[in-house]
Design an enzyme around this catalytic site. Structure first.
Site, mmCIF file in Angstrom:
data_model
loop_
_atom_site.group_PDB
_atom_site.id
_atom_site.type_symbol
_atom_site.label_atom_id
_atom_site.label_comp_id
_atom_site.label_asym_id
_atom_site.label_seq_id
_atom_site.Cartn_x
_atom_site.Cartn_y
_atom_site.Cartn_z
ATOM 1 N N GLU A 181 0.840 -1.208 0.000
ATOM 2 C CA GLU A 181 0.000 0.000 0.000
ATOM 3 C C GLU A 181 0.869 1.249 0.000
ATOM 4 O O GLU A 181 1.854 1.329 0.746
ATOM 5 C CB GLU A 181 -0.884 -0.021 1.260
ATOM 6 C CG GLU A 181 -2.231 0.571 1.056
ATOM 7 C CD GLU A 181 -3.086 -0.252 0.087
ATOM 8 O OE1 GLU A 181 -3.160 0.122 -1.099
ATOM 9 O OE2 GLU A 181 -3.652 -1.257 0.531
ATOM 10 N N HIS A 182 0.478 2.200 -0.851
ATOM 11 C CA HIS A 182 1.244 3.439 -1.037
ATOM 12 C C HIS A 182 2.664 3.139 -1.523
ATOM 13 O O HIS A 182 3.597 3.868 -1.235
ATOM 14 C CB HIS A 182 1.253 4.294 0.246
ATOM 15 C CG HIS A 182 -0.093 4.914 0.511
ATOM 16 N ND1 HIS A 182 -0.494 6.085 -0.088
ATOM 17 C CD2 HIS A 182 -1.125 4.508 1.274
ATOM 18 C CE1 HIS A 182 -1.730 6.370 0.318
ATOM 19 N NE2 HIS A 182 -2.142 5.430 1.137
ATOM 20 N N ASP A 225 2.854 2.045 -4.986
ATOM 21 C CA ASP A 225 2.827 2.094 -6.463
ATOM 22 C C ASP A 225 3.472 3.365 -7.006
ATOM 23 O O ASP A 225 4.249 3.309 -7.970
ATOM 24 C CB ASP A 225 1.408 1.865 -7.039
ATOM 25 C CG ASP A 225 0.355 2.874 -6.639
ATOM 26 O OD1 ASP A 225 0.622 3.719 -5.752
ATOM 27 O OD2 ASP A 225 -0.759 2.821 -7.218
ATOM 28 N N GLY A 248 -16.104 5.744 -3.228
ATOM 29 C CA GLY A 248 -15.404 6.346 -2.088
ATOM 30 C C GLY A 248 -15.080 5.383 -0.967
ATOM 31 O O GLY A 248 -14.738 5.798 0.132
ATOM 32 N N GLY A 306 -12.736 2.926 -1.209
ATOM 33 C CA GLY A 306 -11.389 2.367 -1.336
ATOM 34 C C GLY A 306 -11.343 1.105 -2.167
ATOM 35 O O GLY A 306 -10.361 0.367 -2.123
ATOM 36 N N SER A 355 -13.491 4.359 -9.362
ATOM 37 C CA SER A 355 -13.042 5.231 -10.472
ATOM 38 C C SER A 355 -12.314 4.416 -11.534
ATOM 39 O O SER A 355 -12.582 4.560 -12.728
ATOM 40 C CB SER A 355 -12.085 6.322 -9.996
ATOM 41 O OG SER A 355 -12.593 6.977 -8.895
ATOM 42 N N GLU A 402 -6.997 10.085 -15.181
ATOM 43 C CA GLU A 402 -7.253 10.452 -13.782
ATOM 44 C C GLU A 402 -6.265 11.521 -13.304
ATOM 45 O O GLU A 402 -6.638 12.480 -12.640
ATOM 46 C CB GLU A 402 -7.174 9.192 -12.903
ATOM 47 C CG GLU A 402 -7.515 9.481 -11.482
ATOM 48 C CD GLU A 402 -8.454 8.471 -10.838
ATOM 49 O OE1 GLU A 402 -8.920 7.531 -11.506
ATOM 50 O OE2 GLU A 402 -8.718 8.648 -9.644
ATOM 51 N N ASP A 431 -4.555 0.693 -9.355
ATOM 52 C CA ASP A 431 -5.986 0.423 -9.510
ATOM 53 C C ASP A 431 -6.341 0.149 -10.972
ATOM 54 O O ASP A 431 -7.107 -0.762 -11.289
ATOM 55 C CB ASP A 431 -6.809 1.607 -8.987
ATOM 56 C CG ASP A 431 -6.447 1.960 -7.554
ATOM 57 O OD1 ASP A 431 -5.808 1.131 -6.882
ATOM 58 O OD2 ASP A 431 -6.799 3.069 -7.112
ATOM 59 N N TYR A 462 -3.169 12.506 0.338
ATOM 60 C CA TYR A 462 -2.500 11.581 -0.588
ATOM 61 C C TYR A 462 -1.354 12.298 -1.309
ATOM 62 O O TYR A 462 -0.224 11.804 -1.357
ATOM 63 C CB TYR A 462 -3.540 11.066 -1.591
ATOM 64 C CG TYR A 462 -3.042 10.004 -2.533
ATOM 65 C CD1 TYR A 462 -3.145 8.656 -2.207
ATOM 66 C CD2 TYR A 462 -2.486 10.341 -3.770
ATOM 67 C CE1 TYR A 462 -2.705 7.672 -3.082
ATOM 68 C CE2 TYR A 462 -2.042 9.365 -4.643
ATOM 69 C CZ TYR A 462 -2.153 8.038 -4.307
ATOM 70 O OH TYR A 462 -1.704 7.066 -5.179
HETATM 71 C C1 GLA Z 1 -5.230 4.740 -4.177
HETATM 72 C C2 GLA Z 1 -4.482 5.065 -5.455
HETATM 73 C C3 GLA Z 1 -3.488 3.954 -5.808
HETATM 74 C C4 GLA Z 1 -2.595 3.616 -4.613
HETATM 75 C C5 GLA Z 1 -3.416 3.421 -3.346
HETATM 76 C C6 GLA Z 1 -2.559 3.261 -2.118
HETATM 77 O O1 GLA Z 1 -6.031 3.613 -4.373
HETATM 78 O O2 GLA Z 1 -5.389 5.227 -6.522
HETATM 79 O O3 GLA Z 1 -2.715 4.340 -6.917
HETATM 80 O O4 GLA Z 1 -1.603 4.591 -4.430
HETATM 81 O O5 GLA Z 1 -4.303 4.505 -3.127
HETATM 82 O O6 GLA Z 1 -1.834 2.078 -2.182
#
Ligand code: GLA
Length: 381
Positions: free
Chosen positions: A34-35, A37, A122, A124, A128, A160, A172, A221
């Site tokens: 997570e976080h 990419d 929204g 998670g 989108s 996006e 995503d 973010y």
């Molecule tokens: C959102 C972003 C992704 C990624 C996650 C965190 O979903 O769209 O690109 O950064 O947060 O892992």
């Protein structure tokens, strides 16, 4: 009724004939990574069964006419005179994808159709990305270009980033484009190379929706992104992907505490994600679960993107005997967590975690078991 039937029937009612095809693109849940990419690192998501569908037929002109069942709205635009985005509305995703594909030299043709999805907005789970990829797939069907999952993911990410102004990474869009049935996908976000692996035997994934929605998530973010980029500059590398925990241990004192914590999360999370792949390949649910728990603590303490509701639901899940490990999933600040659970005890797990979360927070959760679905695809009516 399934969503593909819903859009097909709505199409027939509107256009007085069956659609030429139905396209579908899924949301996602991220197991771990997570976080990472946007730091050129590793992610391990799975495409879920919840998805967005469009029933459509080509048009002879260069217009797109889309009817959203969920928004109860009908919009039209011309491909050679794209309307600029105002505040983000559903149609901006369609226009943004059209813009991005045309920017990349794709020759697009018009279509008309009916859109509907069941990825909650929204929460998670990447509603989108599901909408973007299903729109790319619609253009693919009518325009006849080559479908390359990574190229489509990049085009949708650019829509996006540049059209909608959200600076997301590639995870995503990539999983919505390239998901594999019954498997999660380890994605190297630098090369976009993806390898799939099944969940350990006798386990299922459970999505724990805290029923809290994210606020101010975009600014937080973008701030995290900027902090990671600054840390990478400090180390003199292209991205934090290029720093391992050995180098970090030697030089972490040079960073001020906040940047040090942010970098520590990304560096350890990349390592956990690669270890998670090994655990998955070995069918080792216990190790995978431990890595997920460690990921949550790192996101909570070092990256500071969790929330009281997420911490509460994750604590309930992790205290349960049926759970190997649970963690927040997606950008954070609310929305969903994900848990790896013993398949034969999942019903009891769902009931117990729902009660535990309600006792702890006074809120109702929405808990669902999910399988892994295919990425963007075409279904024929
Ligand atoms: C959102 C972003 C992704 C990624 C996650 C965190 O979903 O769209 O690109 O950064 O947060 O892992």
């Amino acid at each position: 009724m399934s969503l593909s039937k819903t859009v097909r029937q709505a199409f027939k009612a509107e256009f007085r004939e069956p659609p030429a095809c139905i396209v579908r693109a899924p949301g996602r849940v991220n197991l771990i990574g997570e976080h990472t990419d946007y730091n050129d690192g590793f992610v391990f998501p799975m495409a879920i069964e919840r998805a967005t569908f469009i029933a459509l037929r080509p048009r002879a002109d260069n217009k797109v006419l889309a009817i959203s069942l969920d928004m109860d709205d009908r919009r039209e635009f011309a491909l050679d005179a794209l309307p600029s985005p105002t505040e983000t509305e559903w149609i901006d995703y369609l226009v943004g994808v059209a813009w991005s594909l045309q920017e990349r030299g794709y020759n697009l043709r018009g279509w008309e159709g009916v859109v509907s999805g069941d990825v909650p907005i929204g929460s998670g789970l990447s509603s989108s990305a599901a909408l973007e990829l299903v729109v790319a797939r619609a253009f693919f069907e009518v325009s006849g270009f080559v479908w390359d999952a990574a190229a489509m993911a990049l085009a949708c990410q650019a829509a996006e980033n540049e059209w909608l102004g959200v600076k997301c990474g590639i995870m995503d869009q990539m999983i919505s484009a390239a998901g594999v049935r019954d498997r999660a996908l380890l994605i190297d976000c630098r090369s976009l190379e993806a390898t799939s692996a099944p969940l350990p035997p006798d386990t299922v994934l459970v999505i724990l929706d805290t029923n809290t929605r994210r606020g101010l998530v975009d600014s937080a973010y973008n701030e995290r992104r900027a902090q990671c980029e600054a840390a990478a500059r400090h180390f003199g590398v292209r991205a934090l992907r290029d720093v391992d925990s050995e180098l970090f241990a030697q030089r972490e004192e040079e960073l001020e505490p906040l940047m040090r914590a942010r970098a520590r999360h990304v560096i350890t999370e990349n390592e956990r994600t690669l270890r998670a792949r090994d655990a998955m390949n070995a069918g080792d649910a216990a190790t995978l679960g431990h890595l997920m728990i460690a990921s949550h603590f790192s996101l909570r303490d070092d990256f500071e993107v969790s929330s009281p509701a997420l911490d509460a639901i994750v604590a309930c899940a992790n205290a349960d005997a049926a759970c190997y490990g649970a963690r927040m999933t997606g950008a954070g600040f609310g929305g969903c967590a994900v848990a790896l659970v013993k398949a034969d005890q999942v019903e009891q797990f769902v009931a117990r975690v729902g009660d535990c979360y309600q006792d702890a927070t006074g809120n109702e959760s929405i808990i669902t078991v999910t399988g892994a679905s295919r990425g963007a695809e075409t279904l024929y009516p």
